[in-house]
Design an enzyme around this catalytic site. Structure first.
Site, short mmCIF file in Angstrom:
data_model
loop_
_atom_site.label_atom_id
_atom_site.label_comp_id
_atom_site.label_asym_id
_atom_site.label_seq_id
_atom_site.Cartn_x
_atom_site.Cartn_y
_atom_site.Cartn_z
N MET A 156 29.78 87.41 24.97
CA MET A 156 30.56 87.62 26.20
C MET A 156 30.50 89.09 26.58
O MET A 156 31.48 89.83 26.52
CB MET A 156 32.00 87.14 25.96
CG MET A 156 32.87 87.09 27.22
SD MET A 156 32.22 86.05 28.51
CE MET A 156 33.13 84.53 28.26
N GLY A 157 29.30 89.54 26.98
CA GLY A 157 29.13 90.92 27.46
C GLY A 157 29.00 90.89 28.97
O GLY A 157 29.54 90.00 29.64
N ILE A 159 26.49 90.15 31.06
CA ILE A 159 25.85 88.97 31.68
C ILE A 159 26.62 87.70 31.31
O ILE A 159 26.83 86.82 32.17
CB ILE A 159 24.37 88.88 31.26
CG1 ILE A 159 23.62 90.13 31.75
CG2 ILE A 159 23.72 87.62 31.85
CD1 ILE A 159 22.23 90.31 31.18
N ARG A 239 16.90 86.69 24.77
CA ARG A 239 15.56 87.00 24.26
C ARG A 239 15.05 85.75 23.55
O ARG A 239 15.82 85.03 22.90
CB ARG A 239 15.60 88.16 23.27
CG ARG A 239 15.74 89.52 23.89
CD ARG A 239 14.49 89.96 24.67
NE ARG A 239 14.65 91.29 25.23
CZ ARG A 239 15.12 91.55 26.45
NH1 ARG A 239 15.48 90.57 27.26
NH2 ARG A 239 15.20 92.79 26.89
N GLU A 268 6.28 86.18 23.92
CA GLU A 268 5.97 86.37 25.34
C GLU A 268 4.68 87.15 25.44
O GLU A 268 4.57 88.20 24.80
CB GLU A 268 7.10 87.14 26.04
CG GLU A 268 8.34 86.29 26.24
CD GLU A 268 9.44 86.98 27.02
OE1 GLU A 268 9.23 88.10 27.51
OE2 GLU A 268 10.53 86.39 27.13
N HIS A 287 10.51 85.28 32.36
CA HIS A 287 11.40 86.41 32.10
C HIS A 287 11.72 87.15 33.41
O HIS A 287 11.38 88.33 33.57
CB HIS A 287 10.74 87.36 31.08
CG HIS A 287 11.72 88.28 30.41
ND1 HIS A 287 11.56 88.73 29.12
CD2 HIS A 287 12.86 88.86 30.84
CE1 HIS A 287 12.55 89.53 28.81
NE2 HIS A 287 13.35 89.63 29.85
P1 NAP Z 1 25.96 93.38 26.69
O1 NAP Z 1 26.87 93.69 27.82
O2 NAP Z 1 25.76 94.38 25.63
O3 NAP Z 1 26.44 91.99 26.07
C1 NAP Z 1 26.00 91.47 24.88
C2 NAP Z 1 27.18 90.80 24.21
O4 NAP Z 1 26.77 90.14 23.00
C3 NAP Z 1 28.30 91.76 23.82
O5 NAP Z 1 29.48 91.24 24.31
C4 NAP Z 1 28.22 91.79 22.32
O6 NAP Z 1 29.31 92.15 21.54
C5 NAP Z 1 27.75 90.40 22.01
N1 NAP Z 1 27.11 90.35 20.69
C6 NAP Z 1 26.28 91.25 20.12
N2 NAP Z 1 25.91 90.85 18.90
C7 NAP Z 1 26.52 89.66 18.70
C8 NAP Z 1 26.53 88.76 17.61
N3 NAP Z 1 25.84 89.00 16.50
N4 NAP Z 1 27.28 87.63 17.74
C9 NAP Z 1 27.99 87.40 18.85
N5 NAP Z 1 28.03 88.24 19.91
C10 NAP Z 1 27.29 89.35 19.83
O7 NAP Z 1 24.51 93.05 27.26
P2 NAP Z 1 24.12 92.25 28.58
O8 NAP Z 1 23.87 93.22 29.67
O9 NAP Z 1 25.07 91.16 28.79
O10 NAP Z 1 22.70 91.68 28.13
C11 NAP Z 1 22.59 90.79 27.04
C12 NAP Z 1 21.14 90.55 26.70
O11 NAP Z 1 20.54 89.79 27.73
C13 NAP Z 1 20.28 91.82 26.62
O12 NAP Z 1 20.38 92.44 25.35
C14 NAP Z 1 18.90 91.30 26.89
O13 NAP Z 1 18.27 90.95 25.69
C15 NAP Z 1 19.14 90.04 27.73
N6 NAP Z 1 18.71 90.20 29.14
C16 NAP Z 1 17.75 89.37 29.61
C17 NAP Z 1 17.37 89.46 30.93
C18 NAP Z 1 16.33 88.54 31.49
O14 NAP Z 1 15.62 88.95 32.39
N7 NAP Z 1 16.23 87.33 31.00
C19 NAP Z 1 17.95 90.41 31.79
C20 NAP Z 1 18.92 91.25 31.24
C21 NAP Z 1 19.29 91.14 29.92
P3 NAP Z 1 30.90 92.26 21.77
O15 NAP Z 1 31.44 90.87 21.64
O16 NAP Z 1 31.33 93.17 20.69
O17 NAP Z 1 31.14 92.81 23.13
C1 GLV Z 2 15.58 92.28 30.60
O1 GLV Z 2 15.12 91.44 29.90
C2 GLV Z 2 16.56 93.22 30.18
O2 GLV Z 2 16.87 93.28 28.99
O3 GLV Z 2 17.05 93.94 31.06
#
Ligand code: NAP
Ligand code: GLV
Length: 330
Positions: A156-157, A159, A239, A268, A287
């Site tokens: 729950m970050g 996204i 990912r 990928e 992606h």
């Molecule tokens: P974020 O704000 O850092 O959110 C990630 C969340 O996951 C945080 O809330 C975090 O911890 C929680 N977390 C981390 N490790 C964990 C674990 N072991 N177990 C349970 N929860 C855990 O990042 P975001 O911006 O939402 O992005 C998340 C991921 O989406 C990125 O790292 C990237 O890999 C992926 N992404 C993909 C695309 C795409 O194009 N498909 C685009 C953007 C990002 P807390 O609960 O402590 O807050």
């Molecule tokens: C895309 O995959 C990102 O992590 O921003």
């Protein structure tokens, strides 16, 4: 006047290039396909800074071959392609682009959820193949009802929250697991916190939003997929390696789950003959979570500003290793 050299490993918006060009000599990888590891090593050998992308593997041997590097500015929030401890050890600042892409990525996650639930891609193919008349049958193309169902969020970050907020507009119930419990979100939106097993077992749609780390690698494997509802759909916009892809294939073909929407894959790109690509109950995208005009432009501009700040000896707007500031005296 001395200008640092910056390599940009993929084409980006021209106004982002303009920002860099005011502070540096600029070179941009010209092809649509990414540089190979050897080409990347050659490109960065003489660079002071680089704008990089999730497809660029930045490991210790590459950093060893790039002795002048002061900053790596990633156009993404996920940083699993970068050896950050090694960059930090070498005094290289790492920038990234959290936040500005969260809404667009959640939009795409929800598009995948709807497309998979209501069999949008499959039925589109029937129309294109001239089968409209047969397809328009009272018992064909029955999908899962989205409204009233339960969305499970893992992570729950930024996204994950945007995805959960979208679900409320569809009258869905939201359960979640995250490393840190979020009582303020529970109070504001009515989300329910649960253990990973409970989220996995009770979700009609299980959506993954954790970063890829050693702890989240294969977070969803055979054991977890067997615990999901046979009617459930797995959505992955985090990912590829957060799920065990072979296990997902098994789950889809054995009926442990009903479908999957995958914006990310492991590896990928996926091999073109990967068996998962032959299944109708999967939607696979290249992606493209953050690929809206607005978000990508904001990501490119933020990455450019991060890079220029580091080259000027200033703090970055978004830095993955701010512990270096003290060492670098900034
Ligand atoms: P974020 O704000 O850092 O959110 C990630 C969340 O996951 C945080 O809330 C975090 O911890 C929680 N977390 C981390 N490790 C964990 C674990 N072991 N177990 C349970 N929860 C855990 O990042 P975001 O911006 O939402 O992005 C998340 C991921 O989406 C990125 O790292 C990237 O890999 C992926 N992404 C993909 C695309 C795409 O194009 N498909 C685009 C953007 C990002 P807390 O609960 O402590 O807050
Ligand atoms: C895309 O995959 C990102 O992590 O921003």
């Amino acid at each position: 006047m001395f200008k640092p050299r910056v390599y940009v490993t993929r084409q980006i918006f021209s106004d982002a290039l303009d920002i860099i060009e005011q502070a540096a000599e600029l070179e941009v990888w010209p092809d649509d396909a990414p540089p190979t590891p050897e080409q990347l090593r050659e490109a960065l050998a003489d660079a002071d800074g680089a704008i990089i992308n999730v497809m660029d593997r930045i490991d210790a041997p590459l950093l060893e071959a790039a002795p002048k590097l002061k900053v790596l500015s990633q156009v993404a929030v996920g940083l699993d392609n970068v050896d950050i401890p090694e960059a930090t050890r070498r005094g290289i600042l790492v920038g990234y682009t959290p936040g500005v892409l969260a809404k667009a990525t959640a939009d795409l996650g929800f598009a995948l959820l709807l497309a998979t639930a209501r069999r949008v891609v499959e039925s589109d193919k029937w129309v294109r193949n001239g089968n409209w008349e047969i397809a328009h049958h009272p018992m064909f193309w029955l999908g899962s009802e989205v409204n009233g169902s339960t969305l499970g969020i893992m992570g729950m970050g930024g996204i994950g929250l945007e995805m959960a907020k979208r679900a409320l507009g569809f009258d869905m119930k939201v359960i979640y697991h995250s490393r840190t419990r979020k009582p303020e979100l529970e109070a504001e939106y009515g989300f329910k916190y649960a253990t990973p097993n409970k989220v996995i077992a009770n979700s009609d749609f299980l959506s993954l939003h954790v970063p890829l780390t050693p702890e989240t690698h294969h977070l969803i494997g055979e054991k977890q997929l067997k615990k999901m509802k046979p009617t459930a759909i797995l959505i992955n916009v985090s990912r590829g390696a957060v799920v065990d892809t072979d296990a997902v294939y098994k789950a889809l073909t054995k009926g442990w789950i009903a479908g999957a929407g995958l914006d990310v894959f492991d590896p990928e790109p996926p091999p073109v003959d990967h068996p998962i690509l032959k299944l109708d109950n999967v939607v696979v995208l290249p992606h493209i979570g953050s690929a809206s005009n607005r978000s990508r432009r904001e990501m490119h501009l933020l990455a450019a500003r991060n890079l220029v700040a580091a080259l000027k000896g200033e703090r970055l707007e978004q830095c993955a290793n701010p512990e270096l500031y003290e060492t670098l005296g900034i």
